[in-house]
Scaffold this motif. Structure first.
Motif, PDB file in Angstrom:
ATOM      1  N   MET A  40       0.847  -1.182   0.000  1.00  9.02           N
ATOM      2  CA  MET A  40       0.000   0.000   0.000  1.00  9.02           C
ATOM      3  C   MET A  40       0.892   1.244   0.000  1.00  9.02           C
ATOM      4  O   MET A  40       2.058   1.173   0.347  1.00  9.02           O
ATOM      5  N   ALA A  41       0.305   2.336  -0.312  1.00  9.50           N
ATOM      6  CA  ALA A  41       1.017   3.612  -0.246  1.00  9.50           C
ATOM      7  C   ALA A  41       0.659   4.306   1.068  1.00  9.50           C
ATOM      8  O   ALA A  41      -0.430   4.092   1.615  1.00  9.50           O
ATOM      9  N   ARG A  42       1.558   5.122   1.561  1.00 10.25           N
ATOM     10  CA  ARG A  42       1.340   5.823   2.822  1.00 10.25           C
ATOM     11  C   ARG A  42      -0.005   6.551   2.833  1.00 10.25           C
ATOM     12  O   ARG A  42      -0.720   6.537   3.828  1.00 10.25           O
ATOM     13  N   GLY A 101       1.010   2.849  10.289  1.00 10.43           N
ATOM     14  CA  GLY A 101      -0.329   2.929   9.707  1.00 10.43           C
ATOM     15  C   GLY A 101      -1.072   1.625   9.885  1.00 10.43           C
ATOM     16  O   GLY A 101      -0.488   0.547   9.761  1.00 10.43           O
ATOM     17  N   VAL A 102      -2.365   1.729  10.180  1.00 11.14           N
ATOM     18  CA  VAL A 102      -3.227   0.555  10.340  1.00 11.14           C
ATOM     19  C   VAL A 102      -4.464   0.780   9.480  1.00 11.14           C
ATOM     20  O   VAL A 102      -5.061   1.857   9.504  1.00 11.14           O
ATOM     21  N   PHE A 150      -6.152  -6.880   8.633  1.00  9.94           N
ATOM     22  CA  PHE A 150      -5.602  -5.536   8.720  1.00  9.94           C
ATOM     23  C   PHE A 150      -4.221  -5.506   8.076  1.00  9.94           C
ATOM     24  O   PHE A 150      -3.447  -6.455   8.217  1.00  9.94           O
ATOM     25  N   ILE A 151      -3.937  -4.412   7.404  1.00 14.00           N
ATOM     26  CA  ILE A 151      -2.599  -4.145   6.891  1.00 14.00           C
ATOM     27  C   ILE A 151      -1.960  -3.144   7.837  1.00 14.00           C
ATOM     28  O   ILE A 151      -2.599  -2.161   8.243  1.00 14.00           O
ATOM     29  N   VAL A 152      -0.706  -3.389   8.183  1.00 15.08           N
ATOM     30  CA  VAL A 152       0.054  -2.488   9.042  1.00 15.08           C
ATOM     31  C   VAL A 152       1.353  -2.167   8.307  1.00 15.08           C
ATOM     32  O   VAL A 152       2.015  -3.070   7.800  1.00 15.08           O
ATOM     33  N   GLY A 196       3.081  -5.461   7.141  1.00 17.77           N
ATOM     34  CA  GLY A 196       2.580  -6.614   7.865  1.00 17.77           C
ATOM     35  C   GLY A 196       1.096  -6.809   7.655  1.00 17.77           C
ATOM     36  O   GLY A 196       0.391  -5.893   7.210  1.00 17.77           O
ATOM     37  N   GLU A 197       0.650  -8.006   7.959  1.00 19.82           N
ATOM     38  CA  GLU A 197      -0.770  -8.327   7.938  1.00 19.82           C
ATOM     39  C   GLU A 197      -1.127  -8.938   9.282  1.00 19.82           C
ATOM     40  O   GLU A 197      -0.356  -9.733   9.827  1.00 19.82           O
ATOM     41  N   LEU A 198      -2.279  -8.561   9.780  1.00 17.98           N
ATOM     42  CA  LEU A 198      -2.817  -9.129  11.013  1.00 17.98           C
ATOM     43  C   LEU A 198      -4.203  -9.674  10.706  1.00 17.98           C
ATOM     44  O   LEU A 198      -5.027  -8.972  10.111  1.00 17.98           O
ATOM     45  N   PHE A 199      -4.443 -10.912  11.099  1.00 16.93           N
ATOM     46  CA  PHE A 199      -5.757 -11.529  10.947  1.00 16.93           C
ATOM     47  C   PHE A 199      -6.291 -11.827  12.341  1.00 16.93           C
ATOM     48  O   PHE A 199      -5.593 -12.456  13.153  1.00 16.93           O
ATOM     49  N   TYR A 200      -7.503 -11.363  12.604  1.00 16.59           N
ATOM     50  CA  TYR A 200      -8.148 -11.598  13.887  1.00 16.59           C
ATOM     51  C   TYR A 200      -9.464 -12.319  13.657  1.00 16.59           C
ATOM     52  O   TYR A 200     -10.110 -12.138  12.614  1.00 16.59           O
TER      53      TYR A 200
END
Length: 136
Positions: free
Chosen positions: A1-3, A82-83, A95-97, A109-113
């Motif tokens: 992703m871009a900022r 960024g989240v 979520f992308i971080v 990073g990626e977070l899966f909840y």
């Protein structure tokens, strides 16, 4: 992703204890940085925090986390983390971080909840209000 694809950022300064013998942030600390930023992201949404969720018998369980390293952070750097939520399924959220210093992209990073019943430890449907707030 871009900022510019992120609406939420949390700033964090790298502490001496977080760097290794190479003088860069030890890789495992990035998951802590993700968690701190995610907690602040969640607080900013105004949705129920972890304690309130637990009192209602529900919780967000971490299901998967990944990290991709592009460049290192160093002692005393101020990181912008960024989240962004990119997907919500029936009971799961992705979520992308990303971590930046200025415009320099350091870490992705990626977070899966999974939103789950705490006692049964099984996924339950993400509330509609959460969907509207997070994706809105």
């Amino acid at each position: 992703m871009a900022r510019q694809d992120f609406d939420f950022f949390h700033s964090l300064r790298v502490r001496w204890v977080e760097v290794d013998m190479q003088g860069i942030v030890f890789n495992g600390h990035y998951l802590t940085y993700f968690d701190v930023a995610f907690t602040e992201y969640w607080r900013a949404t105004g949705l129920p925090n972890a304690l309130l969720q637990a009192s209602e018998g529900k919780e967000l369980f971490a299901r998967k986390a990944s990290i991709e390293y592009m460049a290192p952070a160093r002692f005393d750097d101020v990181l912008d983390i960024g989240v962004r939520c990119v997907a919500i399924g029936n009971s799961s959220m992705q979520f992308i971080v990303e971590i930046y210093i200025g415009d320099e992209h350091l870490i992705s990073g990626e977070l899966f909840y999974v939103y789950a019943d705490s006692n049964l430890r099984k996924g339950v449907t993400v509330p509609d209000q959460w969907r509207q707030t997070i994706l809105g």
